[in-house]
Design an enzyme around this catalytic site. Sequence first.
Site, mmCIF file in Angstrom:
data_model
loop_
_atom_site.group_PDB
_atom_site.id
_atom_site.type_symbol
_atom_site.label_atom_id
_atom_site.label_comp_id
_atom_site.label_asym_id
_atom_site.label_seq_id
_atom_site.Cartn_x
_atom_site.Cartn_y
_atom_site.Cartn_z
ATOM 1 N N CYS A 1 0.822 -1.225 0.000
ATOM 2 C CA CYS A 1 0.000 0.000 0.000
ATOM 3 C C CYS A 1 0.848 1.265 0.000
ATOM 4 C CB CYS A 1 -0.937 0.002 1.201
ATOM 5 S SG CYS A 1 -2.034 -1.407 1.201
ATOM 6 N N HIS B 1 -8.987 3.729 -1.602
ATOM 7 C CA HIS B 1 -7.606 3.261 -1.422
ATOM 8 C C HIS B 1 -7.179 2.358 -2.577
ATOM 9 C CE1 HIS B 1 -3.962 1.875 0.272
ATOM 10 N NE2 HIS B 1 -4.412 0.921 1.062
HETATM 11 N N1 COA Z 1 -16.896 1.774 3.492
HETATM 12 C C1 COA Z 1 -18.172 2.098 3.225
HETATM 13 N N2 COA Z 1 -18.958 1.423 2.351
HETATM 14 C C2 COA Z 1 -18.394 0.396 1.713
HETATM 15 C C3 COA Z 1 -17.065 0.008 1.915
HETATM 16 C C4 COA Z 1 -16.306 0.749 2.839
HETATM 17 N N3 COA Z 1 -15.051 0.432 3.072
HETATM 18 N N4 COA Z 1 -16.790 -1.049 1.139
HETATM 19 C C5 COA Z 1 -17.902 -1.341 0.438
HETATM 20 N N5 COA Z 1 -18.877 -0.461 0.787
HETATM 21 C C6 COA Z 1 -20.257 -0.458 0.322
HETATM 22 C C7 COA Z 1 -20.342 -0.656 -1.182
HETATM 23 O O1 COA Z 1 -20.408 0.592 -1.856
HETATM 24 C C8 COA Z 1 -21.625 -1.428 -1.314
HETATM 25 O O2 COA Z 1 -22.711 -0.510 -1.202
HETATM 26 P P1 COA Z 1 -24.038 -0.711 -2.095
HETATM 27 O O3 COA Z 1 -24.589 -2.050 -1.674
HETATM 28 O O4 COA Z 1 -24.890 0.459 -1.693
HETATM 29 O O5 COA Z 1 -23.570 -0.680 -3.525
HETATM 30 C C9 COA Z 1 -21.666 -2.305 -0.084
HETATM 31 O O6 COA Z 1 -20.856 -1.608 0.892
HETATM 32 C C10 COA Z 1 -21.108 -3.691 -0.297
HETATM 33 O O7 COA Z 1 -19.877 -3.595 -0.996
HETATM 34 P P2 COA Z 1 -18.945 -4.811 -1.316
HETATM 35 O O8 COA Z 1 -17.817 -4.340 -2.174
HETATM 36 O O9 COA Z 1 -19.777 -5.959 -1.827
HETATM 37 O O10 COA Z 1 -18.371 -5.196 0.135
HETATM 38 P P3 COA Z 1 -17.524 -6.445 0.539
HETATM 39 O O11 COA Z 1 -18.135 -6.992 1.790
HETATM 40 O O12 COA Z 1 -17.265 -7.389 -0.600
HETATM 41 O O13 COA Z 1 -16.104 -5.778 0.913
HETATM 42 C C11 COA Z 1 -14.599 -5.013 2.596
HETATM 43 C C12 COA Z 1 -16.001 -4.900 1.998
HETATM 44 C C13 COA Z 1 -14.474 -3.976 3.723
HETATM 45 C C14 COA Z 1 -14.354 -6.424 3.138
HETATM 46 C C15 COA Z 1 -13.554 -4.738 1.478
HETATM 47 O O14 COA Z 1 -13.803 -3.480 0.913
HETATM 48 C C16 COA Z 1 -12.141 -4.782 2.005
HETATM 49 O O15 COA Z 1 -11.543 -5.846 2.114
HETATM 50 N N6 COA Z 1 -11.568 -3.622 2.337
HETATM 51 C C17 COA Z 1 -10.214 -3.534 2.821
HETATM 52 C C18 COA Z 1 -9.270 -3.361 1.664
HETATM 53 C C19 COA Z 1 -7.866 -3.510 2.126
HETATM 54 O O16 COA Z 1 -7.540 -4.389 2.903
HETATM 55 N N7 COA Z 1 -6.972 -2.664 1.652
HETATM 56 C C20 COA Z 1 -5.604 -2.677 2.063
HETATM 57 C C21 COA Z 1 -5.470 -2.043 3.403
HETATM 58 S S1 COA Z 1 -3.826 -1.569 3.804
#
Ligand code: COA
Length: 393
Positions: free
Chosen positions: A86, A338
Amino acid sequence: MKSNDEKVAIIGVGHSKFGKRLDVSINELGWEAIKPALQDAGITQKDVGFYSVGNFGYWSEEILPAVTIGEYAGLTCGSLKTEAACASGSASLKIAMDSILSGNSDIAVAMGIEKMYNSPNGTIIELIGRAGNYFWEFENFGMTFPGYYALYATKYLDAFNSKEEDLCEAAVKAHHYGSMNPYAQFRKETSVEECMKSKYVSRPLKLMDSSPITDGAAAVILARGDVAKKLSDTPVYIESQGTATGTAYMGRRDDYTGLEASRRAAEIAFRGAGLDGVGNNFDLFEVHDCFTIAEVMAYEDLGLAKKGEGIRLLKEHQTYKDGKFPVNLDGGLKSKGHPIGATGISQAVEITKQLREEADNGRQVQVNRGRALQHNVGGTGHYAYVTIYSRGD
Ligand code: COA
């Protein structure tokens, strides 16, 4: 100390819209950032001596994006893809800066890009999870990134008698400023209540404690100080950059309420800029808030707050625009999004705009000291980059 002429300065910035960008190819997305950066600097492709591309990339269509993006953008000079998880964007900045400091180029482009949505969410989450320690953490325990940061959150909440609601305060701040940023993935305010109601992704962290999956690109044009002075009335100088690495396996760390690599990178950066710490030296901070707990730990690792006092700083609104230490007025990773390899450059774009007093929609901080600090972490603390910028006044 170096004179301004001997430093490297940012003279142009460009930023794509962050979000789900299935409407463009990776090359088109790159151009969305490079084109405005070249225009902002008032230069053309032929003026560029080197360009670097921060990219993690295992999920996207192009395996060698530095070559394809450069070809599409008309950049014919030498190039390199950088990868530091990252913090790949900060690594891109470092390599481009070094090409100037070593005398190999006068002007360089540092960009970062990611097209994560080219793969299904499950694949993306698995690939990020492997950016811990494959053998001890991923293969044996199936760790995900929310999982790693949930370990930090569990330890921190327990050690300092804090609650999940307290962490949600960081999400509220992020979405407040993200709602004002036209490039942000989420432009919607949130509340502690909404954050608390969101689904757990890895207890105690919830959806609203997490940064999202994002496509996006950002670019900066760098020039040697004497060249920058001729091309720009508002160069933003890179005063210093501290880099440090931590252990791959979290089990070998001594501290689970902060990141040793961040603390060491900050020390190096402060020393390089001739400062003895945060003090009263900065107008703005960009910190790596991949999860709400990461923002709180960053406050303490960088010295904005003493150990265990990060949440108090947040709850007192001291890291809001009018507080003592304004942090992430672009919405941070949490709300702006991100796109892994682009984040470090996106932070540099925000700092440049803020120090040039060009931030839009009421996000502009009051510039008094003319100095800002960027903190960008890769992995679970594998890499940390702290970069200090100034107007060189
Ligand atoms: N904050 C707010 N809303 C979020 C979000 C977030 N971080 N991530 C997704 N959403 C929303 C989407 O817009 C979607 O909304 P909608 O239904 O109105 O369209 C809904 O939540 C579901 O999204 P989806 O992408 O299917 O979620 P998911 O459960 O597959 O993934 C996480 C969510 C948090 C698990 C995923 O985004 C993740 O792993 N994030 C961390 C990424 C990471 O590790 N980066 C490196 C860090 S150093």
